[in-house]
Design a protein around this motif. Sequence first.
Motif, PDB file in Angstrom:
ATOM      1  N   GLU A 155       0.783  -1.349   0.151  1.00 29.23           N
ATOM      2  CA  GLU A 155      -0.065  -0.160   0.027  1.00 29.23           C
ATOM      3  C   GLU A 155       0.811   1.303   0.076  1.00 29.23           C
ATOM      4  O   GLU A 155       0.444   2.211  -0.695  1.00 29.23           O
ATOM      5  CB  GLU A 155      -0.731   0.034   1.140  1.00 29.23           C
ATOM      6  CG  GLU A 155      -2.208  -0.979   1.033  1.00 29.23           C
ATOM      7  CD  GLU A 155      -3.158  -1.067   2.411  1.00 29.23           C
ATOM      8  OE1 GLU A 155      -2.565  -0.785   3.441  1.00 29.23           O
ATOM      9  OE2 GLU A 155      -3.908  -1.587   2.105  1.00 29.23           O
ATOM     10  N   LYS A 156       2.094   1.162   0.588  1.00 26.37           N
ATOM     11  CA  LYS A 156       2.849   2.289   0.678  1.00 26.37           C
ATOM     12  C   LYS A 156       3.405   2.632  -0.714  1.00 26.37           C
ATOM     13  O   LYS A 156       3.499   3.899  -1.038  1.00 26.37           O
ATOM     14  CB  LYS A 156       3.885   2.127   1.757  1.00 26.37           C
ATOM     15  CG  LYS A 156       3.439   2.093   3.314  1.00 26.37           C
ATOM     16  CD  LYS A 156       4.653   1.895   3.941  1.00 26.37           C
ATOM     17  CE  LYS A 156       4.308   2.048   5.637  1.00 26.37           C
ATOM     18  NZ  LYS A 156       5.163   1.478   6.572  1.00 26.37           N
ATOM     19  N   ILE A 157       4.080   1.735  -1.404  1.00 18.94           N
ATOM     20  CA  ILE A 157       4.607   1.866  -2.718  1.00 18.94           C
ATOM     21  C   ILE A 157       3.450   1.982  -3.888  1.00 18.94           C
ATOM     22  O   ILE A 157       3.536   3.033  -4.640  1.00 18.94           O
ATOM     23  CB  ILE A 157       5.315   0.802  -3.155  1.00 18.94           C
ATOM     24  CG1 ILE A 157       4.700  -0.520  -3.388  1.00 18.94           C
ATOM     25  CG2 ILE A 157       6.612   0.653  -2.384  1.00 18.94           C
ATOM     26  CD1 ILE A 157       5.645  -1.553  -4.034  1.00 18.94           C
ATOM     27  N   GLU A 158       2.390   1.618  -3.702  1.00 20.37           N
ATOM     28  CA  GLU A 158       1.016   2.002  -4.347  1.00 20.37           C
ATOM     29  C   GLU A 158       0.785   3.497  -4.244  1.00 20.37           C
ATOM     30  O   GLU A 158       0.608   4.140  -5.361  1.00 20.37           O
ATOM     31  CB  GLU A 158      -0.128   1.308  -3.934  1.00 20.37           C
ATOM     32  CG  GLU A 158      -1.289   1.230  -4.763  1.00 20.37           C
ATOM     33  CD  GLU A 158      -2.386   0.117  -4.560  1.00 20.37           C
ATOM     34  OE1 GLU A 158      -2.935  -0.381  -5.278  1.00 20.37           O
ATOM     35  OE2 GLU A 158      -2.461   0.056  -3.326  1.00 20.37           O
ATOM     36  N   ASP A 159       0.777   4.037  -3.009  1.00 24.06           N
ATOM     37  CA  ASP A 159       0.265   5.334  -2.757  1.00 24.06           C
ATOM     38  C   ASP A 159       1.582   6.356  -3.225  1.00 24.06           C
ATOM     39  O   ASP A 159       1.288   7.285  -3.827  1.00 24.06           O
ATOM     40  CB  ASP A 159       0.137   5.758  -1.291  1.00 24.06           C
ATOM     41  CG  ASP A 159      -1.258   4.946  -0.858  1.00 24.06           C
ATOM     42  OD1 ASP A 159      -2.135   4.564  -1.609  1.00 24.06           O
ATOM     43  OD2 ASP A 159      -1.540   4.765   0.282  1.00 24.06           O
ATOM     44  N   GLN A 160       2.702   6.110  -3.012  1.00 27.96           N
ATOM     45  CA  GLN A 160       3.702   6.858  -2.925  1.00 27.96           C
ATOM     46  C   GLN A 160       4.352   7.036  -4.685  1.00 27.96           C
ATOM     47  O   GLN A 160       4.349   8.195  -5.272  1.00 27.96           O
ATOM     48  CB  GLN A 160       5.281   6.552  -2.276  1.00 27.96           C
ATOM     49  CG  GLN A 160       6.417   7.182  -2.608  1.00 27.96           C
ATOM     50  CD  GLN A 160       6.396   8.519  -1.808  1.00 27.96           C
ATOM     51  OE1 GLN A 160       5.631   8.572  -0.625  1.00 27.96           O
ATOM     52  NE2 GLN A 160       7.079   9.575  -2.457  1.00 27.96           N
ATOM     53  N   PHE A 161       3.988   5.859  -5.357  1.00 30.32           N
ATOM     54  CA  PHE A 161       4.389   6.153  -6.760  1.00 30.32           C
ATOM     55  C   PHE A 161       3.540   5.567  -7.711  1.00 30.32           C
ATOM     56  O   PHE A 161       3.812   5.766  -8.811  1.00 30.32           O
ATOM     57  CB  PHE A 161       5.719   4.549  -6.857  1.00 30.32           C
ATOM     58  CG  PHE A 161       6.912   4.688  -6.054  1.00 30.32           C
ATOM     59  CD1 PHE A 161       7.883   5.516  -6.684  1.00 30.32           C
ATOM     60  CD2 PHE A 161       7.058   3.984  -4.900  1.00 30.32           C
ATOM     61  CE1 PHE A 161       9.146   5.637  -5.844  1.00 30.32           C
ATOM     62  CE2 PHE A 161       8.292   4.294  -4.065  1.00 30.32           C
ATOM     63  CZ  PHE A 161       9.184   5.103  -4.637  1.00 30.32           C
ATOM     64  N   GLY A 162       2.192   5.484  -7.355  1.00 28.35           N
ATOM     65  CA  GLY A 162       1.208   5.663  -8.173  1.00 28.35           C
ATOM     66  C   GLY A 162       1.167   4.582  -8.965  1.00 28.35           C
ATOM     67  O   GLY A 162       0.802   4.250 -10.254  1.00 28.35           O
ATOM     68  N   LEU A 163       1.423   3.214  -8.427  1.00 26.38           N
ATOM     69  CA  LEU A 163       1.344   2.004  -9.030  1.00 26.38           C
ATOM     70  C   LEU A 163      -0.155   1.629  -9.401  1.00 26.38           C
ATOM     71  O   LEU A 163      -0.935   1.920  -8.844  1.00 26.38           O
ATOM     72  CB  LEU A 163       1.707   0.624  -8.230  1.00 26.38           C
ATOM     73  CG  LEU A 163       3.292   0.718  -7.834  1.00 26.38           C
ATOM     74  CD1 LEU A 163       3.445  -0.481  -6.884  1.00 26.38           C
ATOM     75  CD2 LEU A 163       3.921   0.849  -8.714  1.00 26.38           C
ATOM     76  N   SER A 164      -0.517   1.198 -10.733  1.00 22.30           N
ATOM     77  CA  SER A 164      -1.805   1.113 -11.165  1.00 22.30           C
ATOM     78  C   SER A 164      -2.274  -0.238 -11.786  1.00 22.30           C
ATOM     79  O   SER A 164      -1.403  -1.022 -12.099  1.00 22.30           O
ATOM     80  CB  SER A 164      -1.945   2.010 -12.501  1.00 22.30           C
ATOM     81  OG  SER A 164      -3.112   1.932 -13.217  1.00 22.30           O
ATOM     82  N   ASN A 165      -3.401  -0.693 -11.230  1.00 30.77           N
ATOM     83  CA  ASN A 165      -3.939  -1.739 -11.688  1.00 30.77           C
ATOM     84  C   ASN A 165      -4.664  -1.845 -12.826  1.00 30.77           C
ATOM     85  O   ASN A 165      -5.597  -2.729 -13.142  1.00 30.77           O
ATOM     86  CB  ASN A 165      -4.439  -2.482 -10.437  1.00 30.77           C
ATOM     87  CG  ASN A 165      -5.736  -1.746 -10.010  1.00 30.77           C
ATOM     88  OD1 ASN A 165      -6.078  -0.817 -10.573  1.00 30.77           O
ATOM     89  ND2 ASN A 165      -6.571  -2.313  -9.035  1.00 30.77           N
ATOM     90  N   SER A 166      -4.574  -0.525 -13.565  1.00 29.82           N
ATOM     91  CA  SER A 166      -5.669  -0.291 -14.686  1.00 29.82           C
ATOM     92  C   SER A 166      -4.961  -0.565 -15.863  1.00 29.82           C
ATOM     93  O   SER A 166      -5.508  -0.221 -16.967  1.00 29.82           O
ATOM     94  CB  SER A 166      -5.919   1.358 -14.690  1.00 29.82           C
ATOM     95  OG  SER A 166      -6.565   1.724 -13.469  1.00 29.82           O
ATOM     96  N   THR A 167      -3.750  -1.160 -16.031  1.00 25.48           N
ATOM     97  CA  THR A 167      -2.924  -1.680 -17.197  1.00 25.48           C
ATOM     98  C   THR A 167      -3.611  -2.710 -17.967  1.00 25.48           C
ATOM     99  O   THR A 167      -3.683  -3.929 -17.027  1.00 25.48           O
ATOM    100  CB  THR A 167      -1.492  -1.621 -17.300  1.00 25.48           C
ATOM    101  OG1 THR A 167      -1.063  -0.584 -16.620  1.00 25.48           O
ATOM    102  CG2 THR A 167      -1.002  -1.916 -18.379  1.00 25.48           C
ATOM    103  N   ALA A 168      -4.089  -2.729 -19.125  1.00 27.36           N
ATOM    104  CA  ALA A 168      -4.449  -4.007 -20.015  1.00 27.36           C
ATOM    105  C   ALA A 168      -3.632  -4.198 -21.102  1.00 27.36           C
ATOM    106  O   ALA A 168      -3.019  -3.249 -21.703  1.00 27.36           O
ATOM    107  CB  ALA A 168      -6.090  -3.815 -20.516  1.00 27.36           C
ATOM    108  N   TYR A 169      -3.611  -5.555 -21.541  1.00 27.02           N
ATOM    109  CA  TYR A 169      -2.522  -5.763 -22.489  1.00 27.02           C
ATOM    110  C   TYR A 169      -3.344  -6.278 -23.594  1.00 27.02           C
ATOM    111  O   TYR A 169      -4.222  -7.523 -23.528  1.00 27.02           O
ATOM    112  CB  TYR A 169      -1.526  -6.691 -22.169  1.00 27.02           C
ATOM    113  CG  TYR A 169      -0.484  -6.305 -21.030  1.00 27.02           C
ATOM    114  CD1 TYR A 169       0.533  -5.580 -21.077  1.00 27.02           C
ATOM    115  CD2 TYR A 169      -0.756  -6.469 -19.554  1.00 27.02           C
ATOM    116  CE1 TYR A 169       1.479  -5.223 -20.505  1.00 27.02           C
ATOM    117  CE2 TYR A 169      -0.220  -5.980 -18.521  1.00 27.02           C
ATOM    118  CZ  TYR A 169       1.045  -5.379 -18.744  1.00 27.02           C
ATOM    119  OH  TYR A 169       1.909  -4.915 -17.921  1.00 27.02           O
ATOM    120  N   LEU A 170      -3.325  -5.875 -24.792  1.00 28.09           N
ATOM    121  CA  LEU A 170      -4.077  -6.140 -25.733  1.00 28.09           C
ATOM    122  C   LEU A 170      -2.891  -6.704 -26.995  1.00 28.09           C
ATOM    123  O   LEU A 170      -2.040  -6.175 -27.326  1.00 28.09           O
ATOM    124  CB  LEU A 170      -4.573  -4.744 -26.585  1.00 28.09           C
ATOM    125  CG  LEU A 170      -5.856  -5.122 -27.588  1.00 28.09           C
ATOM    126  CD1 LEU A 170      -6.834  -4.057 -27.646  1.00 28.09           C
ATOM    127  CD2 LEU A 170      -5.276  -5.027 -29.093  1.00 28.09           C
TER     128      LEU A 170
END
Length: 716
Positions: A393-408
């Motif tokens: 959660e810390k690196i997600e908040d600090q670095f803006g890790l996204s789970n919104s990437t899709a691979y086409l």
Amino acid sequence: MIDLKGRSLLRTLANFVIRFPKWVIAVWILIAGFMAYQAVQLPGVLEGDGFRMDGEYEQVADRLTDEFGLPAETMFLVFENMTDEEIETAVSDVEALGLAEEIVSPLEDDSLYTEELSYALLHFEENADMSEAVSSIQETADHDGAVLTGGTAISEDINKASQRDLVKAEAIGLPIALVVLLLAFGSVVAALVPFFVGIATIITTFGTMTLIGQSMDLSIFMLNIVPMLGLALSIDFSLLFINRYREERKKQSVEGAVRTTILTAGRSVLFSAFCVFIGLGALFIIQIDLFKNIGVGGMAVVSLAVLSSLTLLPAVLLVLGDRLNKWTILKVKEEGASGWRKFAERVIKRPVLVTIGALLILGVFMIPVKDMELTIPEMDSLPASNDTRQAFEKIEDQFGLSNSTAYLIAEREDGWEDEDGIREIENLQDALLDDSRTDEVSTIFTEGEIEDADTWLQATQMPETAAAVEPLLDSFIEGDSLLVPVTLKPEGASAEAQEWARDWAEKDTEWNLSVGGYPKFNQEIFDEIWDKIIYVLAIIIVSTYIILMIAFRSVLIPLKAIIMNVIGLSAAFGALVYIFQYGHFGLEAGTIALIIPVLVFSLVFGLSMDYEVFLISRIQEEYTKDYDNDRATVEGLAATSKIITSAALIMIVLTGAFAFTEVMPVKQIGVGIAIAVAIDATIIRLLLVPSLMKLFGKWNWWMPFRKGPYKGGNWH
């Protein structure tokens, strides 16, 4: 016909057990001993949360690894308030293990680094032993103060927490269940017998699951759900069986009492187990590993609970004889049935008022259901204090890790590297960017900072620029396949992201498109459940109706039971939303795990039929004596209410004990089952059933195409 065959089978079983009780016990001891050796290995067999299915997401994930060289899994080694020297030492220590295919240090990539918080990327190959890797890296990095997080690390923590939860829940639930059994039977020996039967059932089921785990992937949640269900069912069945045996023992010999009990209580156990079995079997329709796991584990534990109740338990009763009542410490009051009789008489005197009042109470409980928000449980399965969860959660908040990437992945018959192919890449990029839900698209143009296809083609004509841009083709193209990573504006688990994944996977274009990534994962899981749930419900409801119709030779009683069950479960779901989603009783507001409604419905719909079968079977028994519906209802309720209440209380204690555990989905399942059983055993079983039995009178026992047993009416 089916019922007659069932009675014949039970009679044969009763004769066998009565003839060879010691041999039956000896065989069970041998089986339990062998299975105990297998059972201790079960935690090592379990892995993952079970949210996996054979679909497009899995296919694309494999292609990303095999064709485009993306790592099979990436984990994060998080450094908080550590110096550069300490970070370098930690990374070197992990590199020395030789487990990760590649490690990207924050000292080499500024995007992974801040003075307070940094993280290294650990990439792993497809065939890596991730469980061993997590254990080794955690042990090595812990000396440096770093924390490993990411997929497998979170799963391993959930596995460990599940093992702790099981011990904690048993430490809370078993002593209370023992007290309930003591209050029901008054004898220490009688109270302990169901425990031994339940333990034998759980051990053999765990051993069976270890063997099954050699050929199929099993979820870590099995460690909690199987004992939760198995122990509660075994003790429930034993409670019913011993109670009936003690009644019969007052009238006949030990052997005769056991025989009668197998033929009566054993019949109820079989019918109720069939209902539970079907509910669990219906889960196989949903092609998600977790549901298939629970179907397999649940059906195994139900089968073994029935087998132990109809073989081991009567054999133990035969060997004990009247020593079953040894060490009596409480005098069980005979007038208890009289109190329940008076209660039943009051209920059937005002059936309309009782029915309306009960339905109003259930209606209030159901109100929050409209706000239910379902999500796939991930790291939020762990408590907020967990180090692995906190690090992510810390690196997600600090670095803006996204789970919104899709691979086409797009296919083109003639490949993508000729002039037409380059222009098609631009067309695909433009089409993706025209979608209002798309935030960013990565292609050869964006990565090469080239405006369009014409500029690209011009660049490739000049040697000095061609050397800079052409290597990008190798990153995005493999044969006839083009990889296009797409970052979406909505969050990856949102309904909007799922809609994007669904739309592009089904879009009719000149390119053959496949979609992967987290949005696709969520979309496939949700769609699989919603598309199949109607079939699951239909199988459970129709099969339960047929079984109960055969059991009670009635059209109306099974219909009432199903309707009341659905209403009771809806009320339980409303209570779950109130507790977990609204955030009451000291819990933070959150969401309901996606699996909860399906699992609780499938489990409790069958479990609650236990009490329906126990009660209506006894009412039916009384009814056949003089065909007086009102008297049969009162006597049936008086004879079974204490045992149903005790059985329900034990079920509530054993499942509700998981409310004090750490893993959130298991906590929600335990609390959901406990609430549903509490509603069923009180409002439904003690109020609605007798009042509706009174209101429908002789029609309760109507069955077409046969002469019914009712006397004084239109059929007899």
